[in-house]
Scaffold this motif. Structure first.
Motif, PDB file in Angstrom:
ATOM      1  N   ILE A  11      -9.263 -13.178  -1.017  1.00 61.36           N
ATOM      2  CA  ILE A  11     -10.355 -12.374  -0.453  1.00 61.36           C
ATOM      3  C   ILE A  11      -9.778 -11.205   0.340  1.00 61.36           C
ATOM      4  N   TYR A  12      -8.729 -11.503   1.104  1.00 61.90           N
ATOM      5  CA  TYR A  12      -8.080 -10.454   1.881  1.00 61.90           C
ATOM      6  C   TYR A  12      -7.520  -9.372   0.961  1.00 61.90           C
ATOM      7  N   MET A  13      -6.872  -9.785  -0.098  1.00 60.77           N
ATOM      8  CA  MET A  13      -6.280  -8.834  -1.040  1.00 60.77           C
ATOM      9  C   MET A  13      -7.352  -7.959  -1.688  1.00 60.77           C
ATOM     10  N   ALA A  14      -8.496  -8.575  -2.044  1.00 64.20           N
ATOM     11  CA  ALA A  14      -9.586  -7.814  -2.669  1.00 64.20           C
ATOM     12  C   ALA A  14     -10.139  -6.756  -1.716  1.00 64.20           C
ATOM     13  N   LEU A  15     -10.305  -7.117  -0.444  1.00 65.90           N
ATOM     14  CA  LEU A  15     -10.804  -6.150   0.532  1.00 65.90           C
ATOM     15  C   LEU A  15      -9.799  -5.028   0.768  1.00 65.90           C
ATOM     16  N   CYS A  16      -8.520  -5.346   0.700  1.00 67.02           N
ATOM     17  CA  CYS A  16      -7.502  -4.296   0.821  1.00 67.02           C
ATOM     18  C   CYS A  16      -7.633  -3.285  -0.314  1.00 67.02           C
ATOM     19  N   CYS A  17      -7.859  -3.773  -1.520  1.00 60.26           N
ATOM     20  CA  CYS A  17      -8.014  -2.871  -2.672  1.00 60.26           C
ATOM     21  C   CYS A  17      -9.252  -1.999  -2.515  1.00 60.26           C
ATOM     22  N   ILE A  18     -10.342  -2.594  -2.018  1.00 57.88           N
ATOM     23  CA  ILE A  18     -11.578  -1.819  -1.817  1.00 57.88           C
ATOM     24  C   ILE A  18     -11.367  -0.752  -0.751  1.00 57.88           C
ATOM     25  N   ALA A  19     -10.677  -1.117   0.326  1.00 55.35           N
ATOM     26  CA  ALA A  19     -10.399  -0.142   1.391  1.00 55.35           C
ATOM     27  C   ALA A  19      -9.502   0.984   0.871  1.00 55.35           C
ATOM     28  N   ASN A  20      -8.524   0.644   0.045  1.00 50.19           N
ATOM     29  CA  ASN A  20      -7.645   1.672  -0.524  1.00 50.19           C
ATOM     30  C   ASN A  20      -8.416   2.639  -1.415  1.00 50.19           C
ATOM     31  N   ALA A  21      -9.470   2.134  -2.074  1.00 54.70           N
ATOM     32  CA  ALA A  21     -10.290   3.001  -2.921  1.00 54.70           C
ATOM     33  C   ALA A  21     -10.927   4.108  -2.099  1.00 54.70           C
ATOM     34  N   GLY A  22     -11.275   3.789  -0.839  1.00 57.82           N
ATOM     35  CA  GLY A  22     -11.877   4.795   0.019  1.00 57.82           C
ATOM     36  C   GLY A  22     -10.938   5.919   0.375  1.00 57.82           C
ATOM     37  N   GLN A  23      -9.627   5.658   0.341  1.00 58.76           N
ATOM     38  CA  GLN A  23      -8.627   6.682   0.673  1.00 58.76           C
ATOM     39  C   GLN A  23      -8.159   7.455  -0.556  1.00 58.76           C
ATOM     40  N   THR A  24      -8.566   7.006  -1.736  1.00 59.93           N
ATOM     41  CA  THR A  24      -8.052   7.615  -2.960  1.00 59.93           C
ATOM     42  C   THR A  24      -8.435   9.076  -3.090  1.00 59.93           C
ATOM     43  N   SER A  25      -9.686   9.416  -2.741  1.00 63.72           N
ATOM     44  CA  SER A  25     -10.111  10.808  -2.884  1.00 63.72           C
ATOM     45  C   SER A  25      -9.299  11.726  -1.976  1.00 63.72           C
ATOM     46  N   PHE A  26      -8.981  11.261  -0.762  1.00 62.47           N
ATOM     47  CA  PHE A  26      -8.162  12.058   0.149  1.00 62.47           C
ATOM     48  C   PHE A  26      -6.773  12.273  -0.454  1.00 62.47           C
ATOM     49  N   ASN A  27      -6.198  11.193  -0.981  1.00 61.41           N
ATOM     50  CA  ASN A  27      -4.861  11.287  -1.562  1.00 61.41           C
ATOM     51  C   ASN A  27      -4.831  12.193  -2.794  1.00 61.41           C
ATOM     52  N   MET A  28      -5.937  12.223  -3.546  1.00 64.41           N
ATOM     53  CA  MET A  28      -5.982  13.046  -4.746  1.00 64.41           C
ATOM     54  C   MET A  28      -6.220  14.520  -4.445  1.00 64.41           C
ATOM     55  N   LEU A  29      -6.918  14.800  -3.354  1.00 65.16           N
ATOM     56  CA  LEU A  29      -7.320  16.175  -3.063  1.00 65.16           C
ATOM     57  C   LEU A  29      -6.507  16.844  -1.959  1.00 65.16           C
ATOM     58  N   ILE A  30      -5.702  16.083  -1.241  1.00 69.43           N
ATOM     59  CA  ILE A  30      -5.050  16.630  -0.051  1.00 69.43           C
ATOM     60  C   ILE A  30      -4.147  17.818  -0.380  1.00 69.43           C
TER      61      ILE A  30
END
Length: 454
Positions: free
Chosen positions: A328-347
């Motif tokens: 469960i912890y690992m799944a939430l980490c992946c979901i949280a990382n998804a929120g940062q993906t747009s920043f990482n792609m556009l920065i």
């Protein structure tokens, strides 16, 4: 003014080359950032408090060296080609690859000699990585003058690091830990050799595929003035805002550095790290076509702000729930990382916008130096991340050494450290992009329309 050299149209070859360029540096950079502290504390038996001091001094020195190294292409021209940045990438790529091997060698040294060796290897890596990555990053503005092309290059760069982070690095726990989560020291060195070879080969392919289309035209009596660049940077509001947000983004690295500790000591399951890394690939595949489209519709700034808020909410949930189930912890980490993906792609595209803003409002164009100043914020964030991770380990009572048994309070402290750091990171990002950065879509459109007329 700049002169555009027509060699071939911008296309997929440029994107592939730019992806390989980021992958090359990431093989060494991300491996050292993710596992050098683990290797030194577990294998070499170095106290994490001493490592905190090393990270702080080395990264702070590197942060101030970044703008200086960034000014090299603006000051001096290497080689007989018309290329401004590519020769500097090649100059530093070989020592960077060598430093990646040296950092993970099981040396027979002890005491002060061991500490000097560790410090020397890490300093060599820091300087060489800046020497290769800064001209590589500044190249985005000379590959194409088109903002849409630069967004594609920014996405390509984010994919390069992501492929290494969630692909190649996901195999490290499988290869370097046994079934009981014990370290296999010699295998860290094997991985370092492999990654260093890939680093060198990747940079060579990047140089082969990449083209500098825009050549800066300078007056014969024009000399480089770094003081003018500093004055322009201080007046560049979007650059300042992006630098603050970037410090927050890089602070999250301290949580990543400690991830191996939480899986080993709190969950006793290092294999979950690999599964979690692999789960990020579907997220990347979804975001690859979606982020540029949403960026054009909502604007880059608004999309990134929405994504950071989403990531912040998930990270707060992780911290408050004190999860005991690793999956469960690992799944939430992946979901949280998804929120940062747009920043990482556009920065990186946003950085290019800030450099163009300097020409638009301040009538100064010095891409290498200005990009080096931006990298200062990344290095400063890295300094905070690396030093705070090691210092925090010491503060919660972590005992260095592969055979040491950690106390219950140390294990609990590791959990709250790993999950509290992303919350602080998101907060700093929101301050930088929400309150200071002022390049919304309307302003960007006006800026590029004005620049095109000049």
């Amino acid at each position: 003014m700049n002169q555009i050299t027509e060699i071939r149209p911008f296309g997929i070859r440029d994107e592939v080359g730019y992806t390989l360029g980021d992958m090359s540096g990431s093989f060494v950079n991300l491996y050292i950032e993710g596992y050098f502290l683990t290797f030194c504390t577990y294998v070499l038996g170095i106290n994490p408090q001493w490592m905190a001091g090393l990270f702080f001094i080395a990264r702070l020195l590197d942060a101030f060296l970044g703008p200086v190294i960034g000014s090299f292409p603006d000051r001096w021209h290497l080689g007989k080609s018309q290329n401004k940045f590519l020769p500097w990438v090649r100059l530093f790529s070989v020592p960077l690859a060598i430093s990646g091997i040296l950092c993970f060698m099981q040396v027979p040294f002890q005491g002060n000699v061991l500490h000097l060796w560790t410090a020397g290897c890490y300093l060599l890596y820091s300087i060489c990585y800046s020497g290769a990555s800064i001209p590589y990053g500044a190249m985005v503005n000379v590959i194409s003058p088109n903002p849409a092309d630069r967004s594609r290059l920014s996405r390509a760069r984010s994919i390069g690091g992501t492929l290494v982070s969630f692909g190649a690095l996901s195999l490290v726990p499988v290869f370097c830990f046994d079934a009981d989560s014990n370290l296999l020291p010699g295998r860290f060195t094997v991985i370092a050799v492999l990654f260093s070879i890939l680093c060198f080969l990747g940079y060579e392919l990047f140089r082969f595929l990449s083209v500098e289309r825009i050549q800066e035209k300078k007056k014969s009596n024009e000399t480089f003035n770094f003081k003018s660049v500093l004055k322009a940077a201080v007046k560049n509001r979007p650059l300042i805002g992006l630098m603050i947000a970037t410090i927050g983004c890089m602070m999250a690295l301290s949580g990543i550095q400690l991830s191996s500790y939480i899986y080993k000591e709190y969950y006793h399951n290092t294999s979950a790290m690999t599964v979690g890394s692999l789960l990020n690939f579907p997220v990347l595949l979804i975001c690859f076509p979606l982020v540029p489209r949403l960026g054009r519709r909502l604007g880059k700034r608004r999309l990134v702000l929405y994504s950071i808020v989403f990531s912040l909410v998930i990270n707060i949930c992780k911290l408050r729930l004190a999860l005991t189930n690793v999956w469960i912890y690992m799944a939430l980490c992946c979901i949280a990382n998804a929120g940062q993906t747009s920043f990482n792609m556009l920065i990186w595209s946003m950085v290019a916008d800030c450099l163009d803003y300097s020409e638009w409002k301040l009538h100064l164009r010095s891409d290498g130096s200005m990009y080096g100043l931006y990298v200062f914020s990344r290095k400063l964030g890295n300094t905070i991340a690396s030093a705070s991770a090691a210092a925090a380990l010491s503060a919660v009572g972590y005992a260095a050494g592969s055979n040491m048994v950690q106390s219950a309070s140390a294990i609990s402290g590791i959990y709250y450290l790993v999950n509290g750091i992303p919350i602080l990171s998101c907060t700093v990002e929101l301050i930088g992009l929400g309150l200071i950065y002022n390049l919304d879509q309307k302003t960007c459109d006006q800026m590029y329309a004005d620049l095109e007329r000049t």
